[in-house]
Design a protein around this motif. Structure first.
Motif, short mmCIF file in Angstrom:
data_model
loop_
_atom_site.label_atom_id
_atom_site.label_comp_id
_atom_site.label_asym_id
_atom_site.label_seq_id
_atom_site.Cartn_x
_atom_site.Cartn_y
_atom_site.Cartn_z
N UNK A 66 36.70 37.18 58.16
CA UNK A 66 37.95 38.62 57.74
C UNK A 66 38.69 37.69 56.65
N UNK A 67 39.27 36.78 56.18
CA UNK A 67 40.30 36.39 55.39
C UNK A 67 39.01 36.19 54.44
N UNK A 68 38.54 36.02 55.14
CA UNK A 68 37.58 35.12 53.58
C UNK A 68 37.21 36.67 52.50
N UNK A 69 36.69 37.51 53.07
CA UNK A 69 36.62 38.89 52.69
C UNK A 69 37.20 39.97 52.10
N UNK A 70 38.69 39.73 52.04
CA UNK A 70 40.67 40.32 51.41
C UNK A 70 40.58 39.35 50.85
N UNK A 71 40.32 38.00 51.31
CA UNK A 71 40.39 37.36 49.53
C UNK A 71 39.76 37.56 48.57
N UNK A 72 38.58 37.60 48.97
CA UNK A 72 37.82 38.30 47.42
C UNK A 72 37.76 39.43 46.77
N UNK A 73 37.79 40.30 47.58
CA UNK A 73 38.75 41.28 47.43
C UNK A 73 39.91 42.03 46.67
N UNK A 74 41.22 41.00 47.57
CA UNK A 74 41.69 40.73 45.92
C UNK A 74 42.01 40.60 44.93
N UNK A 75 40.93 39.45 45.01
CA UNK A 75 41.20 38.73 43.40
C UNK A 75 40.36 39.88 42.84
N UNK A 114 30.27 43.32 48.54
CA UNK A 114 30.56 42.24 49.94
C UNK A 114 30.82 43.49 51.67
N UNK A 115 31.52 44.11 51.14
CA UNK A 115 31.79 44.64 52.76
C UNK A 115 30.50 44.80 53.68
N UNK A 116 29.15 46.14 53.03
CA UNK A 116 28.01 45.34 53.59
C UNK A 116 27.53 44.97 53.97
N UNK A 117 27.19 43.79 53.12
CA UNK A 117 27.20 42.51 53.27
C UNK A 117 27.70 41.76 54.39
N UNK A 149 30.50 37.85 44.73
CA UNK A 149 31.52 37.10 44.96
C UNK A 149 31.91 36.56 43.24
N UNK A 150 31.48 35.31 43.60
CA UNK A 150 31.29 34.56 42.20
C UNK A 150 30.50 35.38 41.35
N UNK A 151 29.76 36.04 41.59
CA UNK A 151 29.71 36.76 39.52
C UNK A 151 30.28 37.20 39.05
#
Length: 371
Positions: A66-75, A114-117, A149-151
């Motif tokens: 979960x924190x990795x998903x939150x990190x990407x969305x916040x960024x 990201x969320x769907x994946x 996310x990196x794209x």
């Protein structure tokens, strides 16, 4: 693992310092729209890096996914705000909402993927480790998650670097330097971290092997360098202002102390010159707040006291008199006043040799040193 924690710790500290600094500035100027956006950006980065730090801490029981998903969305939304701010900086930039809405649409689309994946990939499998995108045996969903996310991060950092460098042309000198340093930091983060990771993840998805080897080993250090440079650039104008303020405070503190011998003599003779009650030497020495106001107030009080004392001078003060000679005249005038000598026509004590308040202040300080 230890190196990665050190790198992550450096990035987190840089983000925390930037967020605290901008938060303190916003507290002083709460209606500054640009400062509101910058502060929000730094808080979003701090929150994202905090989530990443929680994942990386050894022995933590917080779910790793979960924190990795939150990190990407916040960024994602951090960069939307950052790009929107940079586009409104400078006279030649487009002030319409179209670029901002386009960036927002990309961020929402990337976040949705990201969320769907994240939901589709089974997190219960031991190989579904979202904290390690380099895992060769992991499911494709993890690789797609990091690839998307990196794209978006590669696009955002590249666009942000271009806008920051271009905005620097229309900025003041200290802001221009800060924007250029921030742009260099974004370039390093883009080319040194996000682009190599995109290449490695795309290689694993298409041919089963990364095209660039060991990206998990050398990209974090470049990302940390880029993040540190970015926040250094963001904080440079404020830090430069702080250095100037500290220099002025030190100067005011030194002059405030230098004026005390003259002020003590005059305050003892004419207590009404002081707006505030007298302070002891010890308390004066440890005074910190409102130093420049206290210094200027003391200059005015000294000049008022000299005006009150001037009718008791035996001779008029000339511009050729040295500070030591004027000090002797001041002591003699105090003695004449104590002896109840009738006052005469006022004259100027410590006449300034230069026009303006600075010249007046220098003359008074020279007299105080002589005393």
């Amino acid at each position: 693992m230890a190196v990665a924690m050190i790198v992550l710790g450096i990035m987190w500290c840089a983000a925390a310092i930037a967020a605290a600094w901008k938060g303190s500035q916003l507290a002083g100027m709460p209606r500054d729209r640009g400062l509101q956006i910058v502060t929000t950006c730094t808080v979003l980065v701090l929150a994202a890096l905090t989530a990443q730090l929680v994942v990386a801490l050894p022995g933590t029981r917080f779910p790793r996914q979960t924190p990795v998903l939150i990190e990407f969305i916040l960024l994602n939304f951090f960069f939307v705000l950052l790009l929107g701010l940079l586009r409104t900086t400078g006279g030649r930039f487009d002030l319409s909402l179209r670029p901002f809405l386009a960036d927002l649409g990309l961020a929402v689309a990337a976040g949705a993927v990201l969320v769907i994946t994240f939901v589709v990939t089974d997190p219960s499998r031991s190989s579904a480790n979202y904290g390690d995108y380099t895992e060769a045996s992991g499911p494709a969903g993890v690789l797609v998650f990091h690839l998307v996310g990196n794209l978006f991060m590669a696009y955002a950092t590249a666009c942000g670097a271009y806008l920051a460098w271009t905005a620097a042309r229309h900025a003041l000198a200290h802001t221009r330097n800060g924007l250029r340093v921030a742009a260099v930091g974004l370039v390093i983060a883009c080319l040194g971290n996000h682009v190599p990771r995109v290449v490695a993840e795309a290689g694993r998805l298409t041919i089963g092997t990364p095209i660039l080897p060991a990206t998990a080993t050398w990209t974090p250090a470049l990302l940390a360098a880029g993040v540190a440079l970015f926040f250094l650039g963001v904080g440079y104008p404020g830090a430069r202002t702080a250095v100037v303020k500290i220099r002025l405070w030190v100067q005011a503190k030194r002059r405030y102390q230098e004026l005390r011998p003259l002020w003590e003599i005059l305050y003892r003779e004419f207590p009404t010159i002081a707006l505030l009650p007298g302070r002891s030497r010890r308390r004066d020495r440890f005074t910190v707040r409102r130093m420049r106001m206290r210094y200027y107030r003391r200059v005015i009080e000294c000049r008022d006291g000299l005006v009150c004392l001037s009718p008791y001078l035996s001779v008029s003060v000339l511009s050729t008199h040295t500070p030591a000679e004027q000090a002797a005249l001041v002591r003699a005038a105090i003695e004449r006043r104590a002896d109840a000598t009738a006052p005469t026509r006022p004259t100027i004590i410590a006449p300034p040799r230069e026009p303006g308040m600075e010249g007046d202040t220098r003359a008074i300080i020279a007299l105080s040193r002589a005393l």
